[in-house]
Design an enzyme around this catalytic site. Structure first.
Site, PDB file in Angstrom:
ATOM      1  N   ASP A 175      -2.114  -1.538   1.849  1.00 16.24           N
ATOM      2  CA  ASP A 175      -2.654  -2.890   1.944  1.00 16.24           C
ATOM      3  C   ASP A 175      -2.908  -3.228   3.409  1.00 16.24           C
ATOM      4  OD1 ASP A 175      -2.875  -5.898   1.393  1.00 16.24           O
ATOM      5  OD2 ASP A 175      -2.399  -5.150  -0.602  1.00 16.24           O
ATOM      6  N   HIS A 213      -1.890 -10.376   3.562  1.00  9.69           N
ATOM      7  CA  HIS A 213      -1.998 -10.052   2.139  1.00  9.69           C
ATOM      8  C   HIS A 213      -0.912  -9.075   1.691  1.00  9.69           C
ATOM      9  CE1 HIS A 213      -3.898  -8.078  -1.432  1.00  9.69           C
ATOM     10  NE2 HIS A 213      -4.354  -9.295  -1.659  1.00  9.69           N
ATOM     11  N   SER A 433      -4.715  -9.352  -7.328  1.00  6.34           N
ATOM     12  CA  SER A 433      -3.839  -8.792  -6.296  1.00  6.34           C
ATOM     13  C   SER A 433      -2.390  -9.156  -6.551  1.00  6.34           C
ATOM     14  CB  SER A 433      -4.225  -9.328  -4.912  1.00  6.34           C
ATOM     15  OG  SER A 433      -5.183  -8.544  -4.288  1.00  6.34           O
TER      16      SER A 433
END
Length: 608
Positions: A175, A213, A433
């Site tokens: 990620d 994120h 996600s």
């Protein structure tokens, strides 16, 4: 400078019917931010050739060059970034030959018999004619696909009954990096559970999370809630709160990354599998589909990890609201979620309650079947709307969208004067996600409970035991002002809603591959049936061969999926009227040789 029709025709000396719309490849996000106004940029590519899906084949001579190289950005020095797949593992002399022709090696992607290169544009014609080259694709951009999530999937019950917390299991988070948050440390706060970190972002060796994120994703998997034990209205704990995180950073401070970086990270996870007991990879990222999964290098890397004994969990995408092609969001699954081996996850909206009976499918969740191959996806769904997890302080998401922050409770003195302490610990975000790490964490619990379990058995048990109580259809007014009707069919919810407790109670063993099946539509009868995907390993049987997997919640029963109608009176779901046939099956954009895909920059998921 970009390839245009004339330039590329001259460069590789061929002609073709050019796609009617090839917009720029850009860093498009799969995350959805619960307070941001809805915006979307859509891309479509149509290939009107009636040849089999796969390589660009305009005249029968150019089979090795991916079609989207026709509009891929050329670097200022006249080079283009590509991934070259070879017919067998390249040797030193092959690298020397590439170097002699001006190619500059970026990553040796030997697990897929390939390499990422920066090559002169005029080298494409040479590659097309090289007998050792199998396929050439651009180094495409990837992007994030953005807990409250534990009760709806029966995670709290599973932990109570089985006492599993992910101890000893390594989960690779590929990620934007992972910040060393206090909730990712040991219970006493003395040791980090981020046991390995590495950056694959060119020019940026820091594995820290500048985008914000990856930290949120890691917290959904393994956050232990230390910082929210007091001062918040609830404790925010991940599903596997003692699992170890392997931080493999592939997205930069803006959430941008490329195929080669993701493939290199997957390759590293396989290399470190035994060192850190890496049994799960989480990919809350993706991009559009450009060719069959059998040719896509990103999908090939996913299959390699799966065949190496690592469960790969992938976000479905957030284009479920996209009706730009008249499909009501069908056919919008992202790569590498289109690969049959992976567990592809859609998003449900838990509506802020622990009871799953009121949960619905999030309107932004991408739907199958997949473009090109028509793989039945997603495989299942998990909570992905307004999920609270860890913040990376100072990151792009934390600073750009401060309203996402979860505010601590005010502290009042004896005089009735109250102050709110500083936050900076938790964010609320939405997207597939956020649903993906719920499933990744569930896989970690299942592995801890049975260390010998295989990826195929994990996938089969999850799908067999998935809760199938969705209402059939729901009408939702979303925060973007639109009204969306979501039909809870096989291409929207897959096998159903993840039930961790039920999956851990299952003792079934997959005697073969759990590759997701293909959907084959018969335009004469107006029906579709499931057929087996080719197994990823030659000679391997497919676990769905003699099973009515979705309809009766039976994986290993007496039904025959290969001949089961999934779209008519014998539909998989009990209501045969859901998902009218005119939506997908009559649309040649999905069922012909064309590509349908769409990436949303930001979706407002404040209300579903």
């Amino acid at each position: 400078m970009r390839f245009d029709k004339v330039t590329l025709t001259r460069k590789i000396q061929g002609k073709r019917n050019w796609p009617s719309r090839m917009s720029r490849l850009f860093v498009a996000t799969l995350l959805t931010l619960s307070t941001v106004a809805a915006t979307a940029q859509h891309r479509k590519q149509s290939d009107h050739s009636h040849s089999a899906p796969g390589p660009w084949n305009p005249t029968g001579h150019f089979k090795k060059i991916a079609a989207d190289l026709s509009n891929f950005t050329v670097n200022p020095d006249g080079t283009v970034n590509v991934i070259i797949q070879f017919k067998k593992a390249p040797q030193m002399e092959n690298f020397a030959e590439m170097r002699a022709h001006g190619g500059r090696l970026k990553f040796n992607l030997y697990h897929i018999q390939g390499a990422a290169y920066r090559i002169p544009v005029n080298m494409l014609a040479w590659l097309e004619n090289h007998p050792f080259v199998a396929y050439v694709t651009p180094d495409r951009p990837n992007h994030p696909a953005f807990d409250d999530a534990i009760p709806p999937v029966m995670g709290d019950l599973a932990r109570q009954q089985f006492g599993m917390d992910g101890t000893g299991i390594g989960v690779a988070v590929i990620d934007s990096g992972v910040y060393n948050h206090p909730d990712l440390q040991s219970a006493d706060g003395t040791t980090s559970r981020i046991v390995y970190s590495e950056s694959f972002v060119p020019g940026d060796p820091s594995p820290n999370d500048a985008f914000g994120h990856g930290t949120h994703v890691a917290g959904i998997i393994a956050g232990n809630g230390r910082r929210s034990q007091s001062g918040y209205d609830r404790q925010y704990v991940g599903l596997a709160p003692n699992a170890n995180i392997i931080n493999l950073r592939v997205l930069d401070a803006n959430g941008a990354g490329t195929d080669s970086e993701v493939i290199a990270a997957i390759q590293r996870a396989v290399e470190l599998k035994d060192t850190y007991n890496i049994r799960v990879i989480n990919l809350s990222l993706g991009r559009g589909i450009f060719e069959s999964y059998t040719m896509d290098p990103l999908c090939q890397a996913v299959e390699y990890a799966w065949n190496s004994g690592i469960v790969v969990v992938v976000a479905a995408g957030n284009a479920g609201r996209d009706n730009s092609a008249g499909t009501d969001g069908y056919g919008t699954i992202n790569a590498p979620g289109n690969d049959p081996t992976a567990i592809t996850v859609g998003a449900a909206n838990p509506h802020g309650t622990p009871d799953r009976s009121d949960d619905t499918i999030a309107t932004f969740s991408s739907k199958g079947p997949t473009a090109r191959d028509h793989v039945v996806k997603p495989d299942l769904v998990a909570p992905g709307n307004r999920i609270v997890s860890l913040e990376s302080p100072g990151s792009f998401l934390a600073t750009t969208y401060p309203t996402l922050a979860v505010t601590p409770l005010p502290i009042c003195n004896g005089l009735g004067i109250c102050t709110t302490p500083p936050g900076g610990q938790y964010l609320s975000m939405s997207g597939t996600s956020m649903a993906t790490p719920v499933v990744a964490a569930a896989a970690a619990l299942m592995i801890q409970n049975d260390i010998s379990i295989t990826p195929d058995t994990i996938k089969a048990r999850m799908m067999k035991t998935a809760w199938k109580g969705f209402p059939g259809s729901t009408v939702t007014v979303a925060a973007d002002g639109g009204t969306y009707t979501v039909l809870d069919d096989v291409f929207t919810v897959g096998a159903g809603y993840l039930d961790v407790d039920a999956a851990m109670r299952s003792t079934d063993v997959a005697q073969g591959s759990a590759a997701s099946p293909l959907a084959v539509f018969n335009s004469t009868t107006g029906t579709a049936i499931l057929v087996d995907s080719p197994p990823p390993i030659a000679g391997t049987s497919v676990v769905w061969d003699n099973s009515a997997m979705w309809g009766g919640s039976i994986v290993f029963g007496n039904g025959v999926t290969a001949n089961s109608i999934i779209w008519n009176d014998g539909a998989i779901w009990s209501n045969p009227t859901i998902a009218g046939t005119s939506v997908v099956w009559d649309d040649s954009l999905i069922w012909d040789d064309s590509i349908i895909w769409s990436d949303s920059i930001v979706w407002d998921a404040d209300i579903n």
